[in-house]
Write a protein that holds these residues in place. Structure first.
Motif, short mmCIF file in Angstrom:
data_model
loop_
_atom_site.label_atom_id
_atom_site.label_comp_id
_atom_site.label_asym_id
_atom_site.label_seq_id
_atom_site.Cartn_x
_atom_site.Cartn_y
_atom_site.Cartn_z
N VAL A 234 0.80 -1.25 0.00
CA VAL A 234 -0.15 0.01 0.10
C VAL A 234 0.84 1.32 -0.11
O VAL A 234 0.48 2.17 -0.61
N LEU A 235 2.01 1.31 0.73
CA LEU A 235 2.90 2.40 0.84
C LEU A 235 3.91 2.50 -0.06
O LEU A 235 4.89 3.30 0.04
N ALA A 236 4.20 1.45 -0.83
CA ALA A 236 5.35 1.49 -1.83
C ALA A 236 5.34 2.61 -2.66
O ALA A 236 6.39 2.78 -3.06
N GLY A 237 4.25 3.05 -3.12
CA GLY A 237 4.20 4.17 -4.04
C GLY A 237 4.88 5.51 -3.58
O GLY A 237 5.11 6.41 -4.35
N ASP A 238 4.88 5.82 -2.34
CA ASP A 238 5.26 7.14 -1.77
C ASP A 238 5.86 6.86 -0.37
O ASP A 238 6.63 7.91 -0.16
N ARG A 239 5.66 6.09 0.49
CA ARG A 239 6.44 6.04 1.77
C ARG A 239 6.63 4.79 2.09
O ARG A 239 6.18 3.81 3.19
N PRO A 240 7.48 4.24 1.07
CA PRO A 240 7.74 2.72 1.50
C PRO A 240 8.61 2.43 3.05
O PRO A 240 8.19 1.20 3.58
N PHE A 241 9.23 3.41 3.30
CA PHE A 241 10.13 3.19 4.61
C PHE A 241 8.99 3.20 5.78
O PHE A 241 9.19 2.53 6.96
N LEU A 242 7.94 3.75 5.66
CA LEU A 242 6.72 3.97 6.81
C LEU A 242 6.18 2.58 6.76
O LEU A 242 5.40 2.54 7.96
N ALA A 243 6.14 1.82 5.70
CA ALA A 243 5.23 0.81 5.94
C ALA A 243 5.47 -0.30 7.17
O ALA A 243 4.71 -0.71 7.75
N GLY A 244 7.04 -0.36 7.54
CA GLY A 244 7.23 -1.11 8.72
C GLY A 244 6.57 -0.33 9.81
O GLY A 244 6.14 -1.21 10.83
N VAL A 245 6.61 0.86 9.88
CA VAL A 245 5.72 1.49 11.39
C VAL A 245 4.55 1.04 11.27
O VAL A 245 3.91 1.16 12.44
N TYR A 246 3.53 1.14 10.26
CA TYR A 246 2.26 0.79 9.94
C TYR A 246 2.03 -0.73 10.48
O TYR A 246 0.96 -1.10 11.06
N LEU A 247 2.88 -1.53 9.80
CA LEU A 247 3.00 -2.82 10.07
C LEU A 247 2.91 -3.33 11.67
O LEU A 247 2.07 -4.16 12.11
N LEU A 248 3.57 -2.50 12.24
CA LEU A 248 3.85 -2.68 13.77
C LEU A 248 2.69 -2.36 14.37
O LEU A 248 2.08 -3.06 15.27
N SER A 249 2.23 -0.90 14.11
CA SER A 249 1.45 -0.40 14.89
C SER A 249 -0.11 -0.90 14.79
O SER A 249 -0.74 -1.17 15.80
N THR A 250 -0.35 -1.26 13.54
CA THR A 250 -1.65 -1.63 13.26
C THR A 250 -1.77 -3.11 13.75
O THR A 250 -2.87 -3.58 14.24
N SER A 251 -0.73 -4.03 13.87
CA SER A 251 -0.95 -5.46 14.21
C SER A 251 -1.17 -5.23 15.91
O SER A 251 -1.66 -6.33 16.39
N ILE A 252 -0.71 -4.40 16.35
CA ILE A 252 -1.02 -4.12 17.96
C ILE A 252 -2.45 -3.38 18.31
O ILE A 252 -3.16 -4.01 19.19
N LEU A 253 -2.68 -2.31 17.40
CA LEU A 253 -3.81 -1.64 17.84
C LEU A 253 -5.02 -2.30 17.15
O LEU A 253 -6.25 -1.67 17.59
N GLY A 254 -4.90 -2.65 16.12
CA GLY A 254 -6.27 -3.09 15.32
C GLY A 254 -7.02 -2.20 14.71
O GLY A 254 -6.52 -1.31 14.02
N GLU A 255 -8.51 -2.49 14.83
CA GLU A 255 -9.46 -1.54 14.19
C GLU A 255 -10.20 -0.68 15.04
O GLU A 255 -11.29 -0.11 14.62
N SER A 256 -9.74 -0.61 16.33
CA SER A 256 -10.79 0.11 17.26
C SER A 256 -10.49 1.84 17.18
O SER A 256 -9.07 1.97 17.42
#
Length: 685
Positions: free
Chosen positions: A60-82
């Motif tokens: 998803v973030l490969a087009g403009d923020r590829p290095f940011l993907a790791g941050v989202y991968l970590l935070s969303t795996s912990i916080l989910g959809e709430s």
């Protein structure tokens, strides 16, 4: 005093600033978090995680923020959809940024703990940035800003501790790269590091040129990291979103562009550095005091000013327990250095935005760029107060006012987000009541919506989530489009049988202008699914929607399918039935010619003493009761519609004329139609 008491006193002194900063952060951002949700780009990013799993952010973030993907991968795996969990995380990370800022400055100005504490407090509640409720985007963004200030702090430590120079320099460069490779927001602010290095080497240099030499030498590792960023961002990755428009204009010797740039170099720092604070110095109108949201402003303002005065006053007493390192006080002089660092930190951050000609403003959505100016603004305000006002008590009162007004402004701002979250939830609840399911490939077309913090891209995400929650491909079954944004772009024209193609990051939608449902939503009126066959009884529409009305195909709605339901863990439980619930169910029944259901909905709404905000919403019930032969109820509803707004007269007459053509030719029906036509002078229309 016993040794244990001394240790406790020192511990309290060291924890005082972190705890106090947490207090300021909670006061500013926590009061309404349980009523906040997802906004703007929060929606697509959370939906992508739901759609593809957390690993999907790599694509998803490969087009403009590829290095940011790791941050989202970590935070969303912990916080989910709430939403609530993300709002809490947003507060924690905002607090973390203020802590990192305080830590870095406390290493720089060791002899001035009071001023550093004031800067960190103002930094925590900086009022120019008002997008705190957009918690998914900015909580992850704050993690990068934490890395940025840690990098500054490590740079200071490297120059203060020669034995660990390379350790701290390595940590500073790594932290810098974590931030800069993920976002270009702080490229300009990063250049302030050069001035900080100059001040740190100055006491150890005998001449100006020796200072310059030492400064450049110590800046070399950061030149390497800046060069890595520029090579990556300009040569390798390019400009996927915003290009260097200003550079192009300047190269073409565009005098207008040159004048505009010079103006912005002065106006943007002034606006973000000073005006942002003074705009908060206002109270709501006194007549609004009884409104709950305005009462909350006063409650928070009073709590904030009391908390600020107490904490600022008590800090003077407790700082005796903090190691002051007075021997270093003369080496780094706050009063002399702060104005220069503040000005640099207000001018240099503008570089990436001036190059790309992006506006820096104090209102949504452009206030997001003020994040880079918070640092310089907080330093400038504290220096001005410290320089202009001499008495400590007066300084504390002035700073308490700055803090209290800023905190109260954040709560007032959060209330606008709270209202929009409710409006957005109402929109989707009403849509699902009226359209239980939609055929694949449907475009929902509308002319904007009464929501400032959502784009059509934003709302396309929950639309797809609600109607196809189990989809796990990047092909979007549905597309929500604003006419003022998409017509002439992904929607070529408002004509039938034209292809629609819309891409959002790595997801895409393919449709056709013949497969659209046109909607109109203007609260407190109910959402309207527009039917071309009902044009003469529709509410008055914006011109852009009137042009699109003929394209609305309500057969795209599947009335007898298992109804779509907004996910409860995000939208909450379905609200208790109100007028719009009964209206949507009645309008759905009208689509199928189910007059009995319309009568049932009308009877239930009447029993609950519910009334519409828009008189045209009575017309579907009038049609239902007319088809059921209940002309007494028809006449009563017609009276109520006219009483609500006499401008409904033309629509009422058009409905009467249509009923005269569609109803069975019984004596009762003929008399009923004639009564409407004569009572409301339809022959004169």
């Amino acid at each position: 005093m016993s040794l244990n008491n001394i240790r406790l006193s020192n511990l309290a002194a060291r924890l005082y600033v972190p705890i106090t900063l947490l207090g300021f952060t909670i006061l500013a951002y926590a009061p309404l978090i349980s009523s906040l949700g997802f906004y703007w780009d929060d929606w697509p990013l959370i939906w992508f995680g739901h759609l593809l799993g957390t690993h999907g952010y790599l694509e998803v973030l490969a087009g403009d923020r590829p290095f940011l993907a790791g941050v989202y991968l970590l935070s969303t795996s912990i916080l989910g959809e709430s939403p609530l969990q993300w709002q809490i995380f947003g507060i924690i990370t905002r607090w973390g940024v203020s802590l990192a800022c305080w830590w870095a400055l406390s290493k720089l100005w060791k002899g001035f703990p009071t001023q550093v504490f004031w800067i960190a407090a103002l930094f925590a509640v900086y009022p120019g940035f008002k997008q705190q409720p957009i918690s998914v985007i900015y909580s992850n963004g704050y993690l990068l800003l934490i890395a940025f200030f840690l990098s500054f702090g490590f740079t200071v430590r490297a120059l203060q501790d020669k034995h660990r120079f390379w350790l701290y320099t390595s940590l500073a460069v790594i932290s810098d790269l974590v931030c800069s490779l993920s976002t270009e927001y702080y490229f300009g602010l990063n250049l302030v590091r050069l001035l900080i290095i100059y001040y740190l080497v100055k006491p150890h240099s005998n001449s100006f040129w020796d200072r310059i030499k030492r400064t450049v030498i110590n800046w070399l590792p950061y030149i390497a990291s800046l060069s890595a960023f520029l090579i990556w961002r300009v040569l390798v990755f390019g400009f996927p979103t915003y290009g260097p428009e200003t550079l192009t204009n300047l190269t073409a010797n565009n005098t207008t562009a040159i004048g505009s740039l010079l103006f912005r170099v002065f106006s943007d720092p002034f606006s973000t550095g000073l005006i942002s604070w003074f705009k908060t110095f206002q109270f709501p109108a006194l007549e609004d005091f009884q409104v709950l949201s305005q009462a909350l402003f006063w409650i928070i303002f009073l709590a904030a000013i009391i908390f600020s005065l107490i904490t600022l006053l008590f800090f003077r007493r407790i700082r005796g327990g903090i190691s002051n390192e007075a021997n270093l006080a003369g080496e780094m002089n706050f009063q002399k250095q702060a104005p220069c660092i503040a000005i640099a930190a207000l001018v240099l951050p503008g570089i990436p935005y001036w190059i790309t000609n992006l506006p820096i403003e104090l209102q949504f959505p452009w206030d997001r760029f003020t994040l880079a100016f918070m640092f310089g603004s907080a330093i400038l305000i504290v220096w001005l107060v410290d320089w202009v006002i001499k008495k400590p008590a007066q300084k504390q009162v002035i700073l308490a006012l700055f803090l209290a007004f800023a905190i109260a402004s954040h709560v007032e701002n959060a209330n606008t987000y709270r209202r929009e979250w409710q409006t957005q939830k109402d929109f989707f609840w009403q849509l699902t009541w009226r359209a239980p399911q939609l055929q694949d490939g449907t475009t929902i077309l509308t002319y904007g919506l009464p929501m400032n913090y959502y784009s059509d891209n934003s709302l396309t995400a929950p639309l797809n989530w609600i109607y196809q929650p189990d989809n796990n491909t990047t092909r979007m079954p549905y597309f929500l489009a604003f006419t003022d944004v998409r017509v002439g772009a992904s929607i070529p024209e408002l004509k039938k049988d034209l292809p629609i193609y819309q891409k959002y990051r790595n997801a895409y939608f393919e449709g056709n202008t013949s497969d659209m449902v046109v909607v109109y939503y203007s609260p407190p009126s109910c959402l309207r699914i527009l039917d071309p066959t009902q044009k003469k009884t529709s509410p008055y529409l914006p011109n852009e929607l009137s042009k699109a009305l003929s394209l609305s195909d309500i057969s795209r709605i599947i009335p007898d399918a298992s109804p779509a339901v907004p996910p409860e863990h995000i939208f909450g439980k379905q609200p208790a039935p109100g007028w719009c619930y009964y209206f949507q169910k009645a309008d759905l029944a009208r689509q199928s010619g189910d007059w009995d259901t319309i009568v049932l909905m009308g009877d239930q709404a009447r029993a609950a003493n519910l009334e519409p905000a828009d008189p045209t919403e009575y017309l579907v019930f009038i049609e239902g009761y007319a088809n059921a032969g209940n002309w007494e109820r028809v006449n009563k509803l017609a009276e109520q519609a006219m009483k609500l707004n006499r401008n409904v007269n033309p629509q009422l007459c058009n409905l009467a004329a249509r009923l005269g053509k569609t109803l069975a030719a019984s004596e009762n029906n003929l008399a009923g139609v004639e009564y409407l036509l004569s009572t409301y002078q339809c022959a004169d229309q």
